[in-house]
Design a protein around this motif. Sequence first.
Motif, PDB file in Angstrom:
ATOM      1  N   VAL A   1       0.844  -1.194   0.000  1.00  0.00           N
ATOM      2  CA  VAL A   1       0.000   0.000   0.000  1.00  0.00           C
ATOM      3  C   VAL A   1       0.880   1.245   0.000  1.00  0.00           C
ATOM      4  O   VAL A   1       1.820   1.357   0.787  1.00  0.00           O
ATOM      5  CB  VAL A   1      -0.919   0.027   1.245  1.00  0.00           C
TER       6      VAL A   1
ATOM      7  N   TYR B   1       0.642   5.320   0.617  1.00  0.00           N
ATOM      8  CA  TYR B   1      -0.270   6.296   1.220  1.00  0.00           C
ATOM      9  C   TYR B   1       0.392   7.665   1.263  1.00  0.00           C
ATOM     10  O   TYR B   1       1.612   7.788   1.288  1.00  0.00           O
ATOM     11  CB  TYR B   1      -0.672   5.860   2.630  1.00  0.00           C
TER      12      TYR B   1
ATOM     13  N   ILE C   1      -9.510   6.330  -1.356  1.00  0.00           N
ATOM     14  CA  ILE C   1      -8.682   5.272  -1.927  1.00  0.00           C
ATOM     15  C   ILE C   1      -8.833   5.239  -3.450  1.00  0.00           C
ATOM     16  O   ILE C   1      -9.787   5.778  -4.006  1.00  0.00           O
ATOM     17  CB  ILE C   1      -9.035   3.888  -1.330  1.00  0.00           C
ATOM     18  N   SER C   2      -7.883   4.589  -4.111  1.00  0.00           N
ATOM     19  CA  SER C   2      -7.931   4.465  -5.565  1.00  0.00           C
ATOM     20  C   SER C   2      -8.779   3.262  -5.962  1.00  0.00           C
ATOM     21  O   SER C   2      -9.063   2.375  -5.145  1.00  0.00           O
ATOM     22  CB  SER C   2      -6.517   4.297  -6.125  1.00  0.00           C
TER      23      SER C   2
ATOM     24  N   ASP D   1      -7.903   0.793  -7.887  1.00  0.00           N
ATOM     25  CA  ASP D   1      -7.106  -0.432  -7.756  1.00  0.00           C
ATOM     26  C   ASP D   1      -7.067  -0.922  -6.315  1.00  0.00           C
ATOM     27  O   ASP D   1      -7.145  -2.125  -6.048  1.00  0.00           O
ATOM     28  CB  ASP D   1      -5.679  -0.188  -8.259  1.00  0.00           C
ATOM     29  N   MET D   2      -6.919   0.008  -5.365  1.00  0.00           N
ATOM     30  CA  MET D   2      -6.870  -0.383  -3.963  1.00  0.00           C
ATOM     31  C   MET D   2      -8.218  -0.939  -3.516  1.00  0.00           C
ATOM     32  O   MET D   2      -8.279  -1.908  -2.747  1.00  0.00           O
ATOM     33  CB  MET D   2      -6.459   0.819  -3.109  1.00  0.00           C
TER      34      MET D   2
ATOM     35  N   ASN E   1      -7.679   5.869 -10.801  1.00  0.00           N
ATOM     36  CA  ASN E   1      -6.247   5.674 -10.578  1.00  0.00           C
ATOM     37  C   ASN E   1      -5.399   6.786 -11.178  1.00  0.00           C
ATOM     38  O   ASN E   1      -5.723   7.341 -12.227  1.00  0.00           O
ATOM     39  CB  ASN E   1      -5.795   4.347 -11.199  1.00  0.00           C
TER      40      ASN E   1
ATOM     41  N   SER F   1      -0.920   7.909  -5.388  1.00  0.00           N
ATOM     42  CA  SER F   1      -1.040   7.161  -4.131  1.00  0.00           C
ATOM     43  C   SER F   1      -2.163   6.132  -4.261  1.00  0.00           C
ATOM     44  O   SER F   1      -3.004   6.222  -5.158  1.00  0.00           O
ATOM     45  CB  SER F   1      -1.318   8.096  -2.947  1.00  0.00           C
ATOM     46  N   ASP F   2      -2.161   5.165  -3.339  1.00  0.00           N
ATOM     47  CA  ASP F   2      -3.273   4.218  -3.242  1.00  0.00           C
ATOM     48  C   ASP F   2      -4.301   4.695  -2.223  1.00  0.00           C
ATOM     49  O   ASP F   2      -5.493   4.450  -2.376  1.00  0.00           O
ATOM     50  CB  ASP F   2      -2.760   2.827  -2.807  1.00  0.00           C
TER      51      ASP F   2
ATOM     52  N   ASN G   1      -0.671   1.764 -13.184  1.00  0.00           N
ATOM     53  CA  ASN G   1      -1.700   2.652 -13.763  1.00  0.00           C
ATOM     54  C   ASN G   1      -1.233   3.426 -14.995  1.00  0.00           C
ATOM     55  O   ASN G   1      -1.849   4.420 -15.366  1.00  0.00           O
ATOM     56  CB  ASN G   1      -2.204   3.657 -12.711  1.00  0.00           C
TER      57      ASN G   1
END
Length: 406
Positions: A114, A116, A151-152, A154-155, A186, A196-197, A362
Amino acid sequence: MLKNYFKIAIAVLRRRKFFTFISLFGISFTLTILLVLTAFIDKVVGDTYPDAKRDRSLYINRLEEDGKDDMSSSNPSYYFLNHYAGSLKTPEKMTIFSNFNGTNTYVNNKKIAVNYKYTDANYWDILEYDFTEGKPFSKQQVDAAEHVAVISEDMKKEYFGDEPSVIGKFIEADNVKYRVTGVVKNVPITTYMLYSDIYLPYTVSKTNYRDKGYLGGYMAILLAPSKADLTKMHVEYEQIIKRIPMESKNFNVIHSHAETYIASYVNTGRETQSGVTLVLTILGVFVFLFMLLPTLNLVNINITRIMERSSEIGVRKAFGASSKTLVYQFIVENIILTLLGGAIGLVLSVAAIINSANLIANLQLTINFTILAVGLLICLFFGLLSGVYPAWRMSKLNVVTALKAQ
């Protein structure tokens, strides 16, 4: 007549497979690297997601303290940006945010990497992230140091799986649980300042953002009322930097700049070394050498290929082929080689660009067809230059001389 030239050219290229392969390899490889490199630069320079207001923004991401025997360079601290950049009169708005940092979390005994970063509430006003669900955390939540997160996509998929909505659910990062308030499209890692995620309020940071040291892990974006105010905003920041007191006797000057996106992106962290100049120099030398070597190779191969065909030229002349006909034949051969090399280069470029999404988070690249056309024209120009002249010289040889030259 042209159809006959193509038939003869294709027959010759098939017969001389080695020279054909080498020529195709040089053209296609050169175009592939050129197209992929251009696609990457286009993505970095041209993609304005999520900073669509880039044309009226200045970025602060480096601070250097210099002394007679000491030098220190890093991102500025939250205090430095808030206290000094925050005192500017020109900006319409300013946001302060951290670099992204990595940690690990676990879901069903599966380790997930992760990234952040910490932001303030203004971050979501200046930058235009696409929210697929929910919304950003508010100033009140930042001030209250609430454990909330954006959050993204993907996350969301990696942490929550196929959940249709995750708003209100909790995600763990760096051993702390945060309630999700929004999910955003993303951002590629090439946009490193904004990637970032997970995005968190800076007030929940485990490091002391109130520390009054000048160096830290933060950056800032200054948003001007209009593009016309960029110069004024830049000058105002430069003037403030000159008046900032030294935090240590080891230093006697501070360097920090509010720069455009490109200048800040390639910032070297050293005042004496311009990032833009360095990058342009490296790219210029790279492109020059990269285009020069295959070009010389192509010229050499074409000349060798033609000189070795003196007996063929003699036979053709003996059967009545004119010098003009022979030159046209070599022109057609070079055109076919260039177009085939371009087609192969395009296919390889598409394959490389598709696979790049798996290598860089991404990253979604696209082919620049203008560069493809220019690259083909360059290859065609040097191919003709290296093929037509020796072909014309050979076509002027006496038939007997041409037959004996082999």
